[in-house]
Scaffold this motif. Structure first.
Motif, PDB file in Angstrom:
ATOM      1  N   PHE A 193       0.846  -1.189   0.000  1.00  0.00           N
ATOM      2  CA  PHE A 193       0.000   0.000   0.000  1.00  0.00           C
ATOM      3  C   PHE A 193       0.884   1.243   0.000  1.00  0.00           C
ATOM      4  CE2 PHE A 193      -2.197   3.368   2.440  1.00  0.00           C
ATOM      5  CZ  PHE A 193      -3.202   3.645   1.520  1.00  0.00           C
ATOM      6  N   ILE A 194       0.692   2.109  -0.979  1.00  0.00           N
ATOM      7  CA  ILE A 194       1.448   3.365  -1.099  1.00  0.00           C
ATOM      8  C   ILE A 194       0.535   4.508  -0.672  1.00  0.00           C
ATOM      9  CG2 ILE A 194       2.681   4.915  -2.668  1.00  0.00           C
ATOM     10  CD1 ILE A 194       3.276   2.501  -4.407  1.00  0.00           C
ATOM     11  N   PRO A 195       0.934   5.262   0.349  1.00  0.00           N
ATOM     12  CA  PRO A 195       0.050   6.333   0.843  1.00  0.00           C
ATOM     13  C   PRO A 195      -0.049   7.484  -0.154  1.00  0.00           C
ATOM     14  CG  PRO A 195       2.170   6.431   1.948  1.00  0.00           C
ATOM     15  CD  PRO A 195       2.183   5.184   1.109  1.00  0.00           C
ATOM     16  N   GLU A 196      -1.196   8.142  -0.095  1.00  0.00           N
ATOM     17  CA  GLU A 196      -1.429   9.312  -0.941  1.00  0.00           C
ATOM     18  C   GLU A 196      -1.639  10.576  -0.121  1.00  0.00           C
ATOM     19  OE1 GLU A 196      -4.596   8.546  -3.609  1.00  0.00           O
ATOM     20  OE2 GLU A 196      -3.560   6.931  -4.694  1.00  0.00           O
ATOM     21  N   THR A 197      -1.879  10.440   1.144  1.00  0.00           N
ATOM     22  CA  THR A 197      -2.026  11.594   2.031  1.00  0.00           C
ATOM     23  C   THR A 197      -1.120  11.404   3.238  1.00  0.00           C
ATOM     24  OG1 THR A 197      -3.876  10.595   3.227  1.00  0.00           O
ATOM     25  CG2 THR A 197      -4.420  11.963   1.307  1.00  0.00           C
ATOM     26  N   SER A 198      -0.945  12.477   3.991  1.00  0.00           N
ATOM     27  CA  SER A 198      -0.004  12.461   5.103  1.00  0.00           C
ATOM     28  C   SER A 198      -0.444  11.579   6.264  1.00  0.00           C
ATOM     29  CB  SER A 198       0.235  13.885   5.613  1.00  0.00           C
ATOM     30  OG  SER A 198      -0.994  14.461   6.036  1.00  0.00           O
ATOM     31  N   ASP A 199      -1.750  11.276   6.389  1.00  0.00           N
ATOM     32  CA  ASP A 199      -2.212  10.465   7.516  1.00  0.00           C
ATOM     33  C   ASP A 199      -2.302   8.988   7.182  1.00  0.00           C
ATOM     34  OD1 ASP A 199      -4.265  10.755   5.758  1.00  0.00           O
ATOM     35  OD2 ASP A 199      -5.812  11.207   7.265  1.00  0.00           O
ATOM     36  N   GLU A 200      -1.871   8.591   5.957  1.00  0.00           N
ATOM     37  CA  GLU A 200      -1.855   7.187   5.575  1.00  0.00           C
ATOM     38  C   GLU A 200      -0.470   6.603   5.810  1.00  0.00           C
ATOM     39  OE1 GLU A 200      -5.262   7.723   2.098  1.00  0.00           O
ATOM     40  OE2 GLU A 200      -3.236   7.095   1.565  1.00  0.00           O
ATOM     41  N   LEU A 201      -0.411   5.272   5.944  1.00  0.00           N
ATOM     42  CA  LEU A 201       0.817   4.590   6.342  1.00  0.00           C
ATOM     43  C   LEU A 201       1.240   3.616   5.253  1.00  0.00           C
ATOM     44  CD1 LEU A 201       2.752   4.404   8.782  1.00  0.00           C
ATOM     45  CD2 LEU A 201       1.405   2.464   9.583  1.00  0.00           C
ATOM     46  N   ALA A 202       2.538   3.654   4.868  1.00  0.00           N
ATOM     47  CA  ALA A 202       3.064   2.754   3.844  1.00  0.00           C
ATOM     48  C   ALA A 202       3.403   1.412   4.470  1.00  0.00           C
ATOM     49  CB  ALA A 202       4.299   3.364   3.195  1.00  0.00           C
ATOM     50  N   VAL A 203       2.933   0.311   3.864  1.00  0.00           N
ATOM     51  CA  VAL A 203       3.233  -1.046   4.307  1.00  0.00           C
ATOM     52  C   VAL A 203       3.487  -1.919   3.094  1.00  0.00           C
ATOM     53  CG1 VAL A 203       1.971  -0.943   6.500  1.00  0.00           C
ATOM     54  CG2 VAL A 203       0.754  -1.551   4.408  1.00  0.00           C
ATOM     55  N   VAL A 204       4.147  -3.047   3.322  1.00  0.00           N
ATOM     56  CA  VAL A 204       4.439  -4.006   2.253  1.00  0.00           C
ATOM     57  C   VAL A 204       3.998  -5.381   2.721  1.00  0.00           C
ATOM     58  CG1 VAL A 204       6.366  -2.674   1.332  1.00  0.00           C
ATOM     59  CG2 VAL A 204       6.786  -4.359   3.108  1.00  0.00           C
ATOM     60  N   PRO A 205       3.836  -6.339   1.781  1.00  0.00           N
ATOM     61  CA  PRO A 205       3.388  -7.683   2.180  1.00  0.00           C
ATOM     62  C   PRO A 205       4.335  -8.313   3.201  1.00  0.00           C
ATOM     63  CG  PRO A 205       3.226  -7.427  -0.200  1.00  0.00           C
ATOM     64  CD  PRO A 205       3.925  -6.212   0.305  1.00  0.00           C
ATOM     65  N   GLY A 206       3.738  -8.945   4.211  1.00  0.00           N
ATOM     66  CA  GLY A 206       4.526  -9.599   5.257  1.00  0.00           C
ATOM     67  C   GLY A 206       4.637  -8.786   6.526  1.00  0.00           C
ATOM     68  N   ASN A 207       4.407  -7.462   6.452  1.00  0.00           N
ATOM     69  CA  ASN A 207       4.441  -6.646   7.668  1.00  0.00           C
ATOM     70  C   ASN A 207       3.330  -7.059   8.624  1.00  0.00           C
ATOM     71  OD1 ASN A 207       5.402  -3.579   5.940  1.00  0.00           O
ATOM     72  ND2 ASN A 207       6.665  -5.180   6.805  1.00  0.00           N
ATOM     73  N   ILE A 208       3.611  -6.947   9.903  1.00  0.00           N
ATOM     74  CA  ILE A 208       2.605  -7.213  10.935  1.00  0.00           C
ATOM     75  C   ILE A 208       2.200  -5.885  11.554  1.00  0.00           C
ATOM     76  CG2 ILE A 208       2.140  -8.341  13.138  1.00  0.00           C
ATOM     77  CD1 ILE A 208       4.084 -10.506  12.388  1.00  0.00           C
ATOM     78  N   VAL A 209       0.949  -5.542  11.444  1.00  0.00           N
ATOM     79  CA  VAL A 209       0.432  -4.295  11.997  1.00  0.00           C
ATOM     80  C   VAL A 209      -0.607  -4.634  13.053  1.00  0.00           C
ATOM     81  CG1 VAL A 209       0.840  -3.062   9.839  1.00  0.00           C
ATOM     82  CG2 VAL A 209      -1.384  -4.112  10.240  1.00  0.00           C
TER      83      VAL A 209
ATOM     84  N   PHE B 180       2.389   0.526  13.299  1.00  0.00           N
ATOM     85  CA  PHE B 180       3.479  -0.256  12.698  1.00  0.00           C
ATOM     86  C   PHE B 180       4.803   0.469  12.960  1.00  0.00           C
ATOM     87  CE2 PHE B 180       6.201  -1.119   8.897  1.00  0.00           C
ATOM     88  CZ  PHE B 180       6.490  -2.447   9.213  1.00  0.00           C
ATOM     89  N   ASN B 181       5.725  -0.236  13.677  1.00  0.00           N
ATOM     90  CA  ASN B 181       7.035   0.362  14.005  1.00  0.00           C
ATOM     91  C   ASN B 181       6.889   1.714  14.691  1.00  0.00           C
ATOM     92  OD1 ASN B 181       8.472  -1.798  13.120  1.00  0.00           O
ATOM     93  ND2 ASN B 181       9.253  -0.843  11.255  1.00  0.00           N
ATOM     94  N   GLU B 182       6.001   1.767  15.699  1.00  0.00           N
ATOM     95  CA  GLU B 182       5.783   2.964  16.504  1.00  0.00           C
ATOM     96  C   GLU B 182       5.175   4.122  15.720  1.00  0.00           C
ATOM     97  OE1 GLU B 182       9.133   4.138  18.771  1.00  0.00           O
ATOM     98  OE2 GLU B 182       9.601   2.125  19.486  1.00  0.00           O
ATOM     99  N   ARG B 183       4.653   3.854  14.535  1.00  0.00           N
ATOM    100  CA  ARG B 183       3.986   4.890  13.740  1.00  0.00           C
ATOM    101  C   ARG B 183       2.524   4.512  13.553  1.00  0.00           C
ATOM    102  NH1 ARG B 183       6.404   5.114   8.362  1.00  0.00           N
ATOM    103  NH2 ARG B 183       6.891   2.925   8.718  1.00  0.00           N
ATOM    104  N   ARG B 184       1.678   5.506  13.582  1.00  0.00           N
ATOM    105  CA  ARG B 184       0.245   5.286  13.409  1.00  0.00           C
ATOM    106  C   ARG B 184      -0.211   5.885  12.093  1.00  0.00           C
ATOM    107  NH1 ARG B 184      -3.057   5.459  19.059  1.00  0.00           N
ATOM    108  NH2 ARG B 184      -1.499   4.423  20.369  1.00  0.00           N
ATOM    109  N   GLY B 185      -1.192   5.225  11.476  1.00  0.00           N
ATOM    110  CA  GLY B 185      -1.721   5.747  10.228  1.00  0.00           C
ATOM    111  C   GLY B 185      -2.874   4.900   9.732  1.00  0.00           C
ATOM    112  N   LEU B 186      -3.382   5.267   8.561  1.00  0.00           N
ATOM    113  CA  LEU B 186      -4.536   4.591   7.973  1.00  0.00           C
ATOM    114  C   LEU B 186      -4.087   3.638   6.872  1.00  0.00           C
ATOM    115  CD1 LEU B 186      -6.997   7.617   7.718  1.00  0.00           C
ATOM    116  CD2 LEU B 186      -6.956   5.836   9.453  1.00  0.00           C
ATOM    117  N   VAL B 187      -4.692   2.436   6.867  1.00  0.00           N
ATOM    118  CA  VAL B 187      -4.433   1.417   5.842  1.00  0.00           C
ATOM    119  C   VAL B 187      -5.783   0.798   5.464  1.00  0.00           C
ATOM    120  CG1 VAL B 187      -3.307  -0.792   5.370  1.00  0.00           C
ATOM    121  CG2 VAL B 187      -2.116   0.927   6.714  1.00  0.00           C
ATOM    122  N   PRO B 188      -6.037   0.504   4.172  1.00  0.00           N
ATOM    123  CA  PRO B 188      -7.290  -0.183   3.808  1.00  0.00           C
ATOM    124  C   PRO B 188      -7.389  -1.533   4.517  1.00  0.00           C
ATOM    125  CG  PRO B 188      -6.221   0.720   1.859  1.00  0.00           C
ATOM    126  CD  PRO B 188      -5.250   0.856   2.986  1.00  0.00           C
ATOM    127  N   TYR B 189      -8.535  -1.791   5.148  1.00  0.00           N
ATOM    128  CA  TYR B 189      -8.683  -3.023   5.921  1.00  0.00           C
ATOM    129  C   TYR B 189      -8.693  -4.250   5.033  1.00  0.00           C
ATOM    130  CZ  TYR B 189     -10.198  -6.223   9.563  1.00  0.00           C
ATOM    131  OH  TYR B 189     -10.246  -7.265  10.452  1.00  0.00           O
TER     132      TYR B 189
END
Length: 528
Positions: A290-306, A321-330
């Motif tokens: 998932f590639i964020p498009e706004t500042s409140d979204e969070l970048a993640v890749v397959p295999g990450n545990i959130v 994720f890694n002490e950072r908070r943000g939005l990811v599509p469920y």
């Protein structure tokens, strides 16, 4: 009979001798007074030596002498330091004996002969003073100088200074012609730093007048090797363990887990890790990038545990994720079972073979909120985010977020902070090849840039230029060290690098080397 007063508050009765025999006998007694049985280790000697030198630097000479006299097996350098402290205290007899011991330990220590010659001169024993200065000159072996810096003493012994003092002693003895011969010989050994001293002495000799003795700065001491002193400090070679990365927010635990009690007829499956019981949120595995498009979204890749804190009605999840908070599509996530037994023998999960789901539409005005008292509620707030994602191609690619329609100053300021470079060294362009039409500057109409934005995104290319920094010499700098850069006042110097706060590296007149930063100042960018 005569009496010798020792630092241990005792009197030693000596037979009354004459001349050199008496001095040699006193030297042996002095050595025996200050040299106790060898039961002090090298480390203890080094520690006391360093402590005494520290007291000298604090101008506490009496304490320094007390520490020096407590060293059981002094070497030639320590005896030399003791003699210098006695000389500062105007105790010429004690100084003479200390220098005697120093020379007995090292017969090639020219500076010890030089100091003893000065001591004899102050005691008006001119013939013995002349003999020591002659031995000093002989020990130089025809060299112009001896630099004792490598041996721990910040002093340069010049051959012309030794000849200068020999001439003075000859003058005291009334041998004016020999004094003139020594000074004439000193002209062949003199350096620019000692030029005026020899000339003034020659003028005084022609008038048959005495001149000033060249003395050693008795506050300068032989210091122990700094590498050996550094080893005196206790070192923790293992250090303290530190958490480098963890999926657990604010995980600062380090060390070993305590032993678990052995229980008979215990459970057959392994226990769940205690840490998973205290995690905030529910663990999920990321299935798609998932590639964020706004500042409140969070970048993640397959295999990450959130860890999902809250799932919104618009199918967006507020995660950690890694002490950072943000939005990811469920729908990009999959719930993770925390039981270790459930994952046993499953092996590595294969990557998803299907395409990632479409990005869900976010409901304007609704964002996930904090979970309070076990109940997850949503708070409505008006969204005013009209930011634009600017992708910048550089040696590496990066993105910055600025409001659409922002002026050039705001955009260049964010990029310069990201690159840690001044804005004047950055050139932005709309295409990969910078040209007059594509370059963006302070005079560019920014509507030209923002009109290219598509879906809240725009792409730029970035180039940098290194500005040469030139310096001007405030003072002349001359050094005998081959790695130093010599220059004269007013010379222009090109700065190559900054060694540290006090030293710089530069180039001047075709030569490259290091020099003190306090000797130069920077030339303004528009300076000639």
């Amino acid at each position: 009979m005569c009496y010798l007063y020792t630092p241990t508050m005792t009197f030693i009765t000596l037979p009354l001798l004459n001349g050199t025999n008496q001095r040699n006998f006193l030297t042996v007694v002095y050595s025996s007074v200050y040299s106790k049985p060898a039961n002090m280790s090298f480390v203890d000697t080094l520690r006391q030596w360093d402590e005494a030198v520290t007291c000298v630097n604090r101008q506490d000479f009496s304490k320094a002498l007390e520490i020096f006299l407590g060293i059981q097996e002094p070497n030639s350098k320590i005896y030399f330091d003791i003699g210098c402290l006695h000389l500062l205290d105007q105790d010429f007899d004690a100084a003479e004996k200390a220098f005697d011991c120093s020379i007995r330990k090292d017969e090639h220590l020219a500076i010890a002969f030089f100091q003893r010659g000065i001591t004899f001169y102050k005691k008006k024993r001119y013939e013995e003073s002349l003999a020591d200065f002659q031995k000093t000159f002989k020990t130089l072996r025809g060299n112009q100088l001896i630099d004792y810096k490598a041996l721990g003493l910040r002093y340069i012994l010049y051959a012309c200074d030794v000849l200068h003092n020999m001439a003075l002693v000859e003058a005291e003895l009334g041998n004016w012609e020999k004094a003139q011969e020594h000074l004439t010989k000193a002209l062949n050994y003199k350096t620019e730093a000692r030029f005026n001293i020899i000339d003034k002495a020659l003028q005084s000799i022609l008038k048959q007048k005495l001149f000033k003795l060249v003395e050693f700065q008795s506050k300068e001491m032989f210091k122990p090797n700094k590498h050996y002193v550094a080893e005196l400090e206790k070192k923790d070679y293992l250090g303290k363990a530190k958490v480098v990365a963890s999926v657990v927010p604010q995980d600062e635990f380090s060390g070993f887990a305590p032993l678990q009690p052995q229980v008979q007829d215990g459970p057959t499956r392994p226990k769940e890790p205690e840490v998973l019981r205290v995690l905030e949120g529910e663990p999920h595995t990321v299935l798609f990038e998932f590639i964020p498009e706004t500042s409140d979204e969070l970048a993640v890749v397959p295999g990450n545990i959130v860890f999902v804190l809250q799932k919104g009605a618009d199918n967006w999840a507020n995660v950690v994720f890694n002490e950072r908070r943000g939005l990811v599509p469920y729908n990009y996530l999959e719930r993770l079972e925390i039981s270790l037994a459930s994952n046993k023998n499953k092996g590595i999960t294969p990557p998803p073979s299907r395409q990632p789901p479409t990005r869900p539409e976010r409901i304007q005005g609704l964002t996930p909120s904090e979970v309070t008292s076990g109940n997850r509620q949503r708070q409505e707030k008006q969204s005013t985010d009209n930011s634009c994602i600017v992708k910048v191609h550089f040696n590496f690619n990066f993105v910055v977020s600025v409001p659409c329609g922002s002026p050039y100053t705001m955009l260049i300021e964010k990029i310069s902070r990201k690159l840690n470079l001044p804005s004047s060294a950055i050139t932005l362009s709309l295409t990969s090849e910078a040209s007059e039409q594509s370059v963006i500057g302070a005079n560019t109409e920014m509507e030209k840039l923002w009109s290219r934005a598509s879906g809240g995104r725009v792409t730029l290319w970035c180039n940098t230029k290194e500005e040469e920094i030139h310096l001007v010499a405030l003072h002349s700098y001359e050094s005998s060290n081959p790695e130093d850069l010599n220059f004269q006042q007013g010379d222009k110097i090109k700065l190559l690098s900054k060694i540290n706060q006090d030293w710089l590296e530069g180039q001047c007149n075709g030569n490259t080397g290091i020099f003190p930063a306090s000797f130069v100042e920077e030339v303004p960018a528009n300076g000639q």
